[in-house]
Design a protein around this motif. Structure first.
Motif, short mmCIF file in Angstrom:
data_model
loop_
_atom_site.label_atom_id
_atom_site.label_comp_id
_atom_site.label_asym_id
_atom_site.label_seq_id
_atom_site.Cartn_x
_atom_site.Cartn_y
_atom_site.Cartn_z
N UNK A 29 0.84 -1.21 0.00
CA UNK A 29 0.00 0.00 0.00
C UNK A 29 0.87 1.26 0.00
N UNK A 30 1.96 1.20 0.78
CA UNK A 30 2.86 2.35 0.82
C UNK A 30 3.38 2.64 -0.59
N UNK A 31 3.78 1.59 -1.31
CA UNK A 31 4.22 1.75 -2.70
C UNK A 31 3.16 2.41 -3.56
N UNK A 32 1.91 1.94 -3.37
CA UNK A 32 0.81 2.49 -4.16
C UNK A 32 0.63 3.98 -3.86
N UNK A 33 0.74 4.33 -2.59
CA UNK A 33 0.61 5.75 -2.21
C UNK A 33 1.69 6.60 -2.87
N UNK A 34 2.91 6.07 -2.83
CA UNK A 34 4.04 6.83 -3.36
C UNK A 34 3.98 6.89 -4.89
N UNK A 36 7.62 8.88 4.19
CA UNK A 36 7.04 7.73 4.89
C UNK A 36 7.39 7.87 6.36
N UNK A 37 6.45 7.51 7.20
CA UNK A 37 6.68 7.67 8.65
C UNK A 37 5.87 6.64 9.41
N UNK A 45 5.03 1.61 16.41
CA UNK A 45 3.92 1.20 15.55
C UNK A 45 4.31 -0.04 14.76
N UNK A 46 3.34 -0.59 14.03
CA UNK A 46 3.59 -1.83 13.29
C UNK A 46 3.89 -1.58 11.82
N UNK A 47 3.48 -0.44 11.27
CA UNK A 47 3.59 -0.19 9.82
C UNK A 47 4.06 1.24 9.55
N UNK A 48 4.56 1.44 8.34
CA UNK A 48 4.91 2.80 7.89
C UNK A 48 3.74 3.38 7.10
N UNK A 49 3.41 4.62 7.38
CA UNK A 49 2.41 5.33 6.58
C UNK A 49 3.12 6.13 5.49
N UNK A 50 2.37 6.50 4.46
CA UNK A 50 3.00 7.27 3.40
C UNK A 50 2.18 8.46 2.96
N UNK A 74 11.68 0.13 12.72
CA UNK A 74 10.56 0.09 11.79
C UNK A 74 10.93 0.79 10.49
N UNK A 75 11.75 1.85 10.59
CA UNK A 75 12.11 2.59 9.39
C UNK A 75 12.81 1.69 8.36
N UNK A 76 13.79 0.93 8.83
CA UNK A 76 14.49 0.04 7.90
C UNK A 76 13.55 -1.07 7.42
#
Ligand SMILES: [Zn+2]
Length: 481
Positions: A157-162, A280-281, A286-291, A180-182
């Motif tokens: 999903x992050x890819x799709x957002x970007x 992305x953050x 947290x469990x996931x990265x948002x974008x 989480x960042x890496x």
């Protein structure tokens, strides 16, 4: 005819709520009974019966949890391990949602007992842990194999957002580490099926890592947000060609409008005419990265971090009271993960401040209907590295605030700096007779936030002190700058 569910980013708020309700009940049941020791103990202590928990409407009745609740050995004698799932096969059968139970049953049917064991393990055993550093130590963020699938889905999903596609080639310059960042970027590539080179060692100068850009024939680069503004310049100095770059991903926070302008101009000047920029953050625990949905280089607006409403429930609270703040007012981000079984806690107070609040209006840039956060987020907004009584420590002012508010309805925390040393003052409303003070001192000493002084003050003095402090939360008065 069965209705086809809308895609994750096109659901109405009513659909989002319905899904959250179901997932929340399951998640709380699994955490409490499945089980995550900390959650189990905490709900039991509060007399909350997970089987009777009704979902979203009752979410506010669940306790908020913050870092100090986990790292303080008096509050949590079991230590940080208590937020990792200690699941059993029996727990899977009794407390999992139907999809897991069905998968386990199917595994037995197709592969016999051995395969069934593996399916149970995928749902019950934490196999991946990364660590969230912060005041009081590192917290383990644990994932089961099923959770890693969810992390990969979030990555897709992050890819799709970007606006990344699987034919893109990513150079990941977020230093390798248990963060989480890496791992969020790692699983973004994994979830998209995109080729990626994860190139950079911890503490390695970004300049040294740029050479990999050519080797990777990268069309996208991810790097820490603090380094993003200088990236085009560094590439020019190192004679690295970035004209093929389609995407620059700043990881860790959003870029300011000025930073976007600098990066955008730099990319365009280097010939990357199709390049887009996004951030992305994810909160450390947290469990996931948002974008962000990306914008072309040269434009400087941003539309906030797009979140995944079927993977977590978001709340914004006042850092002073823990009570919800309305609409798009700034507030502290509180996350309840949904469907992640490896561990974690409902209503986690992240300590991250969302300045633009949360909006549920469809995004004017991409049309997605998911809640959006920010865009400006201050991570660990109340954390400070200080020297208190000769000891250097990483503290969180909210710990002092929480300790004070447990003893008096009227309080203020003040941080001051004199001659290179810090002083932490806790003011308590004398009218509440907040005794014994020594407990408060001991409480904060365990968190290395040793107060210089605990002061009993009358109502008028506290009111005067609050009006002297600036910002939306005058109970925190930071004069250390
Ligand atoms: Zn958008």
């Amino acid at each position: 005819m069965a209705a086809v569910a809308a895609a994750w980013d096109q659901r109405s708020s009513k659909e989002q709520r319905r899904m959250q309700n179901v997932l929340l009940r399951q998640t709380v049941l699994q955490m409490a009974l499945g089980h995550v020791p900390y959650v189990r103990a905490k709900l039991a202590a509060m007399g909350i019966e997970a089987r009777e928990f009704k979902g979203l409407d009752e979410l506010p009745s669940l306790p908020l949890t913050m870092r100090r609740d986990i790292v303080d050995p008096v509050r949590n004698p079991e230590g940080p391990r208590a937020i990792i799932l200690r699941g059993t096969a029996d727990g899977v059968k009794r407390f999992s949602d139907r999809s897991v139970v069905r998968r386990v049953a199917l595994a037995r049917l197709l592969g016999g007992e051995e395969i069934q064991e593996l399916a149970i393990e995928a749902a019950t055993r934490a196999i991946h842990v990364h660590l969230a550093a912060g005041p009081g130590g590192r917290l383990p963020i644990a994932y089961t194999r099923d959770d890693l699938d969810l992390l990969a889905r979030a990555g897709g999903r992050l890819s799709a957002l970007l606006g990344l596609e699987r034919h893109d080639r990513l150079l990941n310059l977020v230093p390798f580490g248990p963060t989480l960042e890496f791992w969020g970027i790692f699983y973004m590539a994994h979830g998209t099926g995109m080729s990626a080179v994860h190139f950079r060692r911890e503490r390695q100068d970004v300049r040294r890592a740029l050479e990999a850009l050519d080797d990777a024939s990268a069309t996208a680069v991810a790097l820490p947000a603090d380094e993003a503004p200088m990236f085009p310049d560094l590439a020019r100095q190192e004679n690295v060609d970035i004209s093929k770059l389609r995407m620059l991903i700043a990881v860790g926070r959003s870029l300011t409008a000025d930073e976007r302008a600098v990066v955008g101009e730099g990319l365009l000047a280097a010939g990357a005419g199709d390049a887009r920029i996004a951030a992305a953050y994810g909160s450390a625990e947290a469990r996931v990265l948002w974008g962000e949905c990306s914008v072309p280089a040269g434009r400087t607006e941003t539309f906030g971090f797009h979140t995944y409403p079927d993977m977590e429930i978001l709340e914004l609270v006042s850092p002073e009271t823990g009570r919800p703040v309305p609409g798009t007012a700034p507030g502290e981000i509180v996350i309840t993960p949904l469907g992640f079984r490896g561990g974690s806690v409902p209503r986690w107070r992240t300590g991250d401040l969302a300045l633009g609040g949360i909006t549920t209006e469809p995004c004017p840039n991409c049309g997605r209907t998911v809640p959006r956060v920010g865009p400006t987020v201050r991570r660990g907004a109340w954390q400070r590295v200080v020297t208190l009584q000769g000891e250097r420590s990483w503290i969180d002012l909210r710990d002092a605030g929480a300790a004070a508010s447990e003893r008096s309805s009227d309080w203020q925390i003040e941080l001051r700096r004199e001659n290179g040393s810090h002083h932490l003052f806790v003011y308590l409303g004398a009218e509440d007779k907040p005794a014994p003070i020594i407990d408060l001192y001991e409480d904060l000493k365990r968190l290395r936030a040793r107060p210089t002084q605990i002061v009993l003050a009358d109502t008028a003095e506290l009111a005067a002190r609050r009006s002297a402090a600036s910002g939306p939360w005058p109970r925190y008065w930071d004069r250390s700058d």
